[in-house]
Write a protein that holds these residues in place. Structure first.
Motif, short mmCIF file in Angstrom:
data_model
loop_
_atom_site.label_atom_id
_atom_site.label_comp_id
_atom_site.label_asym_id
_atom_site.label_seq_id
_atom_site.Cartn_x
_atom_site.Cartn_y
_atom_site.Cartn_z
N SER A 113 0.86 -1.17 0.00
CA SER A 113 0.00 0.00 0.00
C SER A 113 0.90 1.22 0.00
O SER A 113 2.07 1.12 0.31
CB SER A 113 -0.92 -0.01 1.23
N SER B 260 2.49 5.50 4.49
CA SER B 260 1.68 6.38 5.32
C SER B 260 2.54 7.47 5.93
O SER B 260 3.70 7.25 6.23
CB SER B 260 1.05 5.55 6.43
N THR C 116 -2.45 2.03 10.97
CA THR C 116 -3.47 1.00 11.04
C THR C 116 -3.24 0.08 12.22
O THR C 116 -2.13 -0.36 12.44
CB THR C 116 -3.55 0.19 9.72
N LYS C 117 -4.29 -0.20 12.95
CA LYS C 117 -4.19 -1.09 14.11
C LYS C 117 -4.13 -2.54 13.66
O LYS C 117 -3.70 -3.41 14.40
CB LYS C 117 -5.39 -0.90 15.04
N ALA C 118 -4.57 -2.83 12.43
CA ALA C 118 -4.64 -4.21 11.96
C ALA C 118 -3.28 -4.80 11.60
O ALA C 118 -3.12 -6.00 11.58
CB ALA C 118 -5.57 -4.29 10.76
N THR C 119 -2.30 -3.98 11.32
CA THR C 119 -0.99 -4.47 10.93
C THR C 119 -0.19 -4.84 12.18
O THR C 119 0.00 -4.03 13.07
CB THR C 119 -0.24 -3.42 10.09
N THR D 285 -0.34 -7.78 7.37
CA THR D 285 -0.80 -6.47 6.92
C THR D 285 -2.29 -6.33 7.17
O THR D 285 -2.98 -7.28 7.53
CB THR D 285 -0.49 -6.27 5.42
N ALA D 286 -2.79 -5.14 6.95
CA ALA D 286 -4.20 -4.84 7.19
C ALA D 286 -5.13 -5.73 6.36
O ALA D 286 -6.23 -6.03 6.79
CB ALA D 286 -4.48 -3.37 6.90
N ASP D 287 -4.66 -6.18 5.20
CA ASP D 287 -5.51 -7.04 4.37
C ASP D 287 -5.38 -8.52 4.73
O ASP D 287 -5.95 -9.38 4.06
CB ASP D 287 -5.23 -6.82 2.88
N GLY E 159 0.36 -1.33 13.66
CA GLY E 159 -0.53 -1.12 14.79
C GLY E 159 0.02 -1.65 16.09
O GLY E 159 -0.19 -1.06 17.14
#
Length: 188
Positions: A24, A27, A33-36, A52-54, A94
């Motif tokens: 991505s 940033s 992102t908290k998801a990473t 990663t976030a995905d 995150g």
């Protein structure tokens, strides 16, 4: 297990970078992102794994072995720079989970680990990223079923989950990442 790759910086000019398409756009804020989730097995040859976030999981190892011309702090400066570039390439981090070692084979190993730990925790504090140490026995019990499992057992358990770690450092990082994902970082 399907994976996407990251462009990761080499630690010195002679080492090849690990390359792949970016996940991505970078940033502006590292903890975007908290998801990473980043998992680390700290050491001169560090294992790392990132989700990663995905939901993509990527892992590897990176060497911070100093050259004969380096001062004592250069490995830690390289480590910090690597963390900055990894976070930027991943689009933010995150949380960070790392192997919490309480017993070392020798004094040099203890000092080296302490330097990496200090660098990591200061970096996380500066970038407002949550971080957590995970005891060695917790990781081994989670992944291999025994808190005193040897390196071969941890590697075999990680391979049984569909990963292909290059060595015990990468296997440990993957195990830490899986523990963080499946236990919500030990918080239920």
């Amino acid at each position: 297990m399907a994976s996407t790759t990251l462009t990761l910086p080499a630690t010195d000019a002679s080492a090849p970078a690990i390359t792949a398409p970016p996940l991505s756009p970078p940033s502006a804020k590292i903890s975007a992102t908290k998801a990473t989730i980043l998992a680390l097995d700290l050491g001169t040859v560090a294992g790392w794994a990132i989700r990663t976030a995905d939901g993509t999981i990527v892992s590897g190892t990176v060497s911070f072995r100093p050259s004969r011309y380096d001062g004592g702090g250069m490995r830690y400066l390289r480590f910090r720079s690597w963390l900055d570039r990894l976070a930027s390439e991943a689009g933010g981090i995150g949380s960070v989970h790392f192997e919490e070692v309480r017993r070392h084979i020798g004094t040099d190993a203890a000092h080296t680990y302490g330097g990496f730990l200090a660098t990591l925790t200061a970096w996380c504090e500066q970038n407002e990223i949550a971080y957590q140490g995970v005891p060695v026995g917790t990781i081994k019990r989670f992944i291999a079923g025994k808190g005193n499992a040897d390196k071969a057992a941890v590697i075999a358990a990680v391979r049984a989950r569909g990963f292909v770690p290059a060595d015990d450092n990468e296997a440990d990082a993957i195990a830490i990442l899986l523990w963080a994902i499946e236990t919500s970082g030990g918080v239920r």
